[in-house]
Design an enzyme around this catalytic site. Structure first.
Site, PDB file in Angstrom:
ATOM      1  N   ARG A 186     -52.006 -14.146 -17.965  1.00  0.00           N
ATOM      2  CA  ARG A 186     -52.391 -13.114 -17.363  1.00  0.00           C
ATOM      3  C   ARG A 186     -50.894 -12.080 -15.696  1.00  0.00           C
ATOM      4  O   ARG A 186     -52.292 -12.097 -15.216  1.00  0.00           O
ATOM      5  CB  ARG A 186     -53.848 -13.383 -16.222  1.00  0.00           C
ATOM      6  N   LYS A 205     -45.539   1.393 -16.557  1.00  0.00           N
ATOM      7  CA  LYS A 205     -46.296   1.852 -17.952  1.00  0.00           C
ATOM      8  C   LYS A 205     -45.152   0.579 -18.694  1.00  0.00           C
ATOM      9  O   LYS A 205     -44.274   0.950 -18.393  1.00  0.00           O
ATOM     10  CB  LYS A 205     -46.307   2.916 -17.966  1.00  0.00           C
ATOM     11  N   GLU A 230     -34.948  13.883 -20.925  1.00  0.00           N
ATOM     12  CA  GLU A 230     -36.204  13.249 -20.208  1.00  0.00           C
ATOM     13  C   GLU A 230     -35.847  13.849 -18.266  1.00  0.00           C
ATOM     14  O   GLU A 230     -36.906  14.785 -17.611  1.00  0.00           O
ATOM     15  CB  GLU A 230     -36.781  12.036 -20.065  1.00  0.00           C
ATOM     16  N   LYS A 250     -39.509  11.279 -10.177  1.00  0.00           N
ATOM     17  CA  LYS A 250     -40.757  10.193 -10.638  1.00  0.00           C
ATOM     18  C   LYS A 250     -41.193   9.532 -10.027  1.00  0.00           C
ATOM     19  O   LYS A 250     -42.807   9.253 -10.125  1.00  0.00           O
ATOM     20  CB  LYS A 250     -40.305   9.342 -11.794  1.00  0.00           C
ATOM     21  N   GLU A 301     -52.101   7.406 -13.079  1.00  0.00           N
ATOM     22  CA  GLU A 301     -51.607   8.818 -14.550  1.00  0.00           C
ATOM     23  C   GLU A 301     -53.800   9.265 -14.112  1.00  0.00           C
ATOM     24  O   GLU A 301     -54.486   9.223 -15.516  1.00  0.00           O
ATOM     25  CB  GLU A 301     -51.675   8.245 -15.885  1.00  0.00           C
ATOM     26  N   ARG A 337     -50.076  12.900 -12.237  1.00  0.00           N
ATOM     27  CA  ARG A 337     -48.777  12.027 -13.151  1.00  0.00           C
ATOM     28  C   ARG A 337     -48.933  12.401 -14.476  1.00  0.00           C
ATOM     29  O   ARG A 337     -47.905  12.734 -15.198  1.00  0.00           O
ATOM     30  CB  ARG A 337     -49.646  10.360 -13.482  1.00  0.00           C
ATOM     31  N   ASN A 369     -45.888  14.420 -18.176  1.00  0.00           N
ATOM     32  CA  ASN A 369     -46.557  14.160 -20.393  1.00  0.00           C
ATOM     33  C   ASN A 369     -46.207  15.480 -20.480  1.00  0.00           C
ATOM     34  O   ASN A 369     -46.480  15.416 -21.626  1.00  0.00           O
ATOM     35  CB  ASN A 369     -47.627  14.288 -20.688  1.00  0.00           C
ATOM     36  N   HIS A 377     -44.886  15.933 -24.223  1.00  0.00           N
ATOM     37  CA  HIS A 377     -45.031  14.366 -24.657  1.00  0.00           C
ATOM     38  C   HIS A 377     -46.247  14.677 -25.981  1.00  0.00           C
ATOM     39  O   HIS A 377     -46.049  13.721 -26.433  1.00  0.00           O
ATOM     40  CB  HIS A 377     -45.435  13.635 -23.931  1.00  0.00           C
ATOM     41  N   HIS A 428     -45.124  12.789 -29.445  1.00  0.00           N
ATOM     42  CA  HIS A 428     -45.758  11.904 -29.778  1.00  0.00           C
ATOM     43  C   HIS A 428     -46.271  11.997 -31.144  1.00  0.00           C
ATOM     44  O   HIS A 428     -46.187  11.087 -31.400  1.00  0.00           O
ATOM     45  CB  HIS A 428     -47.151  11.007 -28.659  1.00  0.00           C
ATOM     46  N   HIS A 476     -36.468   9.214 -29.320  1.00  0.00           N
ATOM     47  CA  HIS A 476     -37.747   9.907 -28.547  1.00  0.00           C
ATOM     48  C   HIS A 476     -37.568  11.027 -27.778  1.00  0.00           C
ATOM     49  O   HIS A 476     -37.840  12.047 -27.947  1.00  0.00           O
ATOM     50  CB  HIS A 476     -38.370   8.412 -27.441  1.00  0.00           C
TER      51      HIS A 476
HETATM   52  P1  NAD Z   1     -34.074   2.390 -27.403  1.00  0.00           P
HETATM   53  O1  NAD Z   1     -34.759   0.989 -26.175  1.00  0.00           O
HETATM   54  O2  NAD Z   1     -34.600   1.780 -28.555  1.00  0.00           O
HETATM   55  O3  NAD Z   1     -32.574   2.477 -27.006  1.00  0.00           O
HETATM   56  C1  NAD Z   1     -31.929   3.240 -28.330  1.00  0.00           C
HETATM   57  C2  NAD Z   1     -30.792   2.571 -28.695  1.00  0.00           C
HETATM   58  O4  NAD Z   1     -29.828   2.233 -27.467  1.00  0.00           O
HETATM   59  C3  NAD Z   1     -31.129   0.878 -29.550  1.00  0.00           C
HETATM   60  O5  NAD Z   1     -31.179   0.794 -30.498  1.00  0.00           O
HETATM   61  C4  NAD Z   1     -30.427  -0.023 -28.074  1.00  0.00           C
HETATM   62  O6  NAD Z   1     -30.215  -0.925 -29.187  1.00  0.00           O
HETATM   63  C5  NAD Z   1     -29.224   0.976 -28.182  1.00  0.00           C
HETATM   64  N1  NAD Z   1     -28.885   0.898 -26.656  1.00  0.00           N
HETATM   65  C6  NAD Z   1     -29.368   0.773 -25.676  1.00  0.00           C
HETATM   66  N2  NAD Z   1     -28.780   0.457 -24.353  1.00  0.00           N
HETATM   67  C7  NAD Z   1     -27.220   0.682 -24.865  1.00  0.00           C
HETATM   68  C8  NAD Z   1     -25.798   0.498 -24.746  1.00  0.00           C
HETATM   69  N3  NAD Z   1     -25.658   0.349 -23.130  1.00  0.00           N
HETATM   70  N4  NAD Z   1     -24.673   0.310 -25.122  1.00  0.00           N
HETATM   71  C9  NAD Z   1     -24.883   0.681 -26.920  1.00  0.00           C
HETATM   72  N5  NAD Z   1     -26.481   0.419 -27.081  1.00  0.00           N
HETATM   73  C10 NAD Z   1     -27.160   0.305 -26.325  1.00  0.00           C
HETATM   74  O7  NAD Z   1     -34.935   3.763 -26.891  1.00  0.00           O
HETATM   75  P2  NAD Z   1     -34.710   5.048 -25.324  1.00  0.00           P
HETATM   76  O8  NAD Z   1     -34.561   5.856 -25.921  1.00  0.00           O
HETATM   77  O9  NAD Z   1     -33.882   4.210 -24.485  1.00  0.00           O
HETATM   78  O10 NAD Z   1     -36.639   3.827 -24.990  1.00  0.00           O
HETATM   79  C11 NAD Z   1     -37.448   4.825 -26.016  1.00  0.00           C
HETATM   80  C12 NAD Z   1     -38.596   4.059 -25.417  1.00  0.00           C
HETATM   81  O11 NAD Z   1     -39.196   4.256 -24.010  1.00  0.00           O
HETATM   82  C13 NAD Z   1     -39.770   4.861 -26.653  1.00  0.00           C
HETATM   83  O12 NAD Z   1     -40.902   3.917 -26.983  1.00  0.00           O
HETATM   84  C14 NAD Z   1     -40.188   6.122 -25.195  1.00  0.00           C
HETATM   85  O13 NAD Z   1     -42.070   5.767 -25.371  1.00  0.00           O
HETATM   86  C15 NAD Z   1     -40.439   4.999 -23.967  1.00  0.00           C
HETATM   87  N6  NAD Z   1     -41.177   5.421 -22.775  1.00  0.00           N
HETATM   88  C16 NAD Z   1     -41.336   4.794 -21.483  1.00  0.00           C
HETATM   89  C17 NAD Z   1     -41.803   5.792 -20.711  1.00  0.00           C
HETATM   90  C18 NAD Z   1     -42.664   4.711 -19.306  1.00  0.00           C
HETATM   91  O14 NAD Z   1     -42.631   5.281 -19.045  1.00  0.00           O
HETATM   92  N7  NAD Z   1     -43.252   3.631 -19.718  1.00  0.00           N
HETATM   93  C19 NAD Z   1     -41.029   6.556 -20.586  1.00  0.00           C
HETATM   94  C20 NAD Z   1     -40.279   7.381 -21.179  1.00  0.00           C
HETATM   95  C21 NAD Z   1     -39.875   5.861 -22.368  1.00  0.00           C
END
Ligand code: NAD
Length: 374
Positions: free
Chosen positions: A125, A147, A189, A237, A247, A251, A255, A258, A262, A274
């Site tokens: 939990r 999130k 972003e 943010k 949201e 908030r 999006n 997005h 998405h 992404h």
């Molecule tokens: P990711 O986490 O897949 O990372 C991209 C690649 O970079 C991966 O292969 C990882 O191994 C590599 N990597 C990470 N850090 C590294 C570093 N310092 N050096 C070398 N390689 C590195 O992708 P992302 O773009 O970071 O995240 C996308 C995700 O984030 C999506 O799932 C999206 O939905 C989510 N997201 C969430 C929120 C939220 O509010 N929670 C907001 C925006 C995006």
């Protein structure tokens, strides 16, 4: 936990959030001390992916006593942000004997942040989680705001929870190992933050994007410039999230871009980065804003120029099935009564409030027209 005395702790940013955000070169060396301060615990579970673990997560785990610390890894990539990986990590924690006195440390991009955050939010939990974002996208967006989620075959982030971190630790030094395309994906972003709230910030991101395009991560004063911009994005943010944590209204502006992003990601089976999907989504959604008379003509072209300057795609991929994309927009979390709704800009720095709902219902034919425009 081990580490230097607390008086050497870095100073967190001054933000309207209920948890500290530390941002600065080399701040990852202080994670042991930060954890002892914000989430003292008996055990520490570091969760990362197999690409980031040898680069950063191992040395972060080494800041804690070996006998009560474990590093859990999964393969990298959006395909891994699933209920199956959530179950696997949860079972691994149970097998290791993690109790409620465990702190989770998520070290990686947005995939690890969302997945490890969701594991932490549901394990017994709720366990405290410290977010240590290692991609630009995760630093400026995913790690802040609480999130957490996993994807399902029905769409992105459809199973998740709001679970604030105990702290966010952003060390821009780690960006030097990031592949150029992943670095650029973070710029999407940042452009979004400029569009939704801050025209001067939008311009600053574009100047930086020019430097990145020419020199990549080796741009002059890269770390200093990026640190300033990360702080700017986190501030934007944080201001939005502080007003509307769950949201219910404002908030939704985060999006922007997005709903379409998405939908495209789902149709393309999560093969796109992404940030690339968000870039295309922002251009298409700005066209929608123009077509329904919310924004003046020219806004979409301005955003498309920005996206291209950042080295991101402004056009939908060739051969994309638009019927599938439109159908997928109906499954978005903002959809009501089966109708897709969009958070839309009126101008750079200004979003449509739609009488406090911050989301506008748009007929499918206008969405289709925006997707088809070249
Ligand atoms: P990711 O986490 O897949 O990372 C991209 C690649 O970079 C991966 O292969 C990882 O191994 C590599 N990597 C990470 N850090 C590294 C570093 N310092 N050096 C070398 N390689 C590195 O992708 P992302 O773009 O970071 O995240 C996308 C995700 O984030 C999506 O799932 C999206 O939905 C989510 N997201 C969430 C929120 C939220 O509010 N929670 C907001 C925006 C995006």
């Amino acid at each position: 936990m081990t580490g230097a005395p607390p008086d050497t702790l870095p100073t967190p940013l001054s933000l309207p959030l209920p948890y500290p955000v530390y941002c600065g070169a080399d701040v990852r060396q202080s994670i042991g001390e930060i954890a002892r301060l914000v989430a003292p615990s008996h055990r520490v579970a570091v969760i990362s992916d197999t690409a980031v673990a040898p680069l950063y997560a191992k040395s972060i785990a080494a800041q804690f006593p070996t006998e009560s610390t474990h590093l859990f890894t999964i393969p990298p990539g959006e395909h891994e942000k699933t209920r199956a990986r959530w179950a696997e990590l949860t079972d691994a924690l149970l097998e290791w004997g993690a109790g409620r006195d465990t702190t989770v440390i998520a070290v990686g991009g947005g995939v690890i942040g969302d997945l490890a955050g969701f594991v932490a939010s549901t394990y017994m939990r709720g366990l405290p989680v410290i977010q240590v974002p290692t991609t630009l996208l995760a630093m400026v967006d995913a790690s802040v705001g609480g999130k957490t989620a996993v994807d399902t075959p029905f769409g992105k982030n459809l199973v998740g929870a709001f679970h604030n971190p105990s702290a966010v630790v952003i060390d821009p030094d780690v960006l030097v190992t990031l592949p150029d395309n992943v670095l650029r994906s973070g710029l999407a972003e940042m452009i979004k933050h400029g569009v939704i709230a801050d025209a001067p910030y939008f311009d600053a991101v574009l100047s930086f994007a020019d430097a990145i395009r020419e020199h990549g991560g080796g741009a002059p004063d890269f770390v200093a410039a990026i640190t300033m911009l990360i702080t700017g994005s986190v501030r934007i943010k944080a201001d939005v999230v502080a007003e509307d944590t769950r949201e219910g209204g404002l908030r939704q502006i985060l999006n922007f871009g997005h709903t379409i992003a998405h939908a495209v990601e789902r149709v393309l089976n999560f093969e796109l980065l992404h940030g690339d999907a968000v870039a295309m989504g922002m251009v298409a959604e700005a066209r929608i804003a123009e077509s329904i008379g919310l924004a003046r003509a020219g806004l979409a072209v301005g955003i498309a120029d920005a996206v291209v300057r950042a080295g991101l795609p402004a056009r939908m991929p060739a051969g994309l099935n638009l019927d599938e994309v439109i159908a997928a927009t109906h499954g978005d979390k903002k959809a009501r009564g089966g109708a897709a709704r969009f958070s839309l800009p009126r101008a750079i720095g200004e979003m449509e409030s739609a009488e406090g709902t911050w989301a506008v219902a748009v007929p499918d034919d206008l969405v289709r027209a925006a997707l088809m425009e070249k």
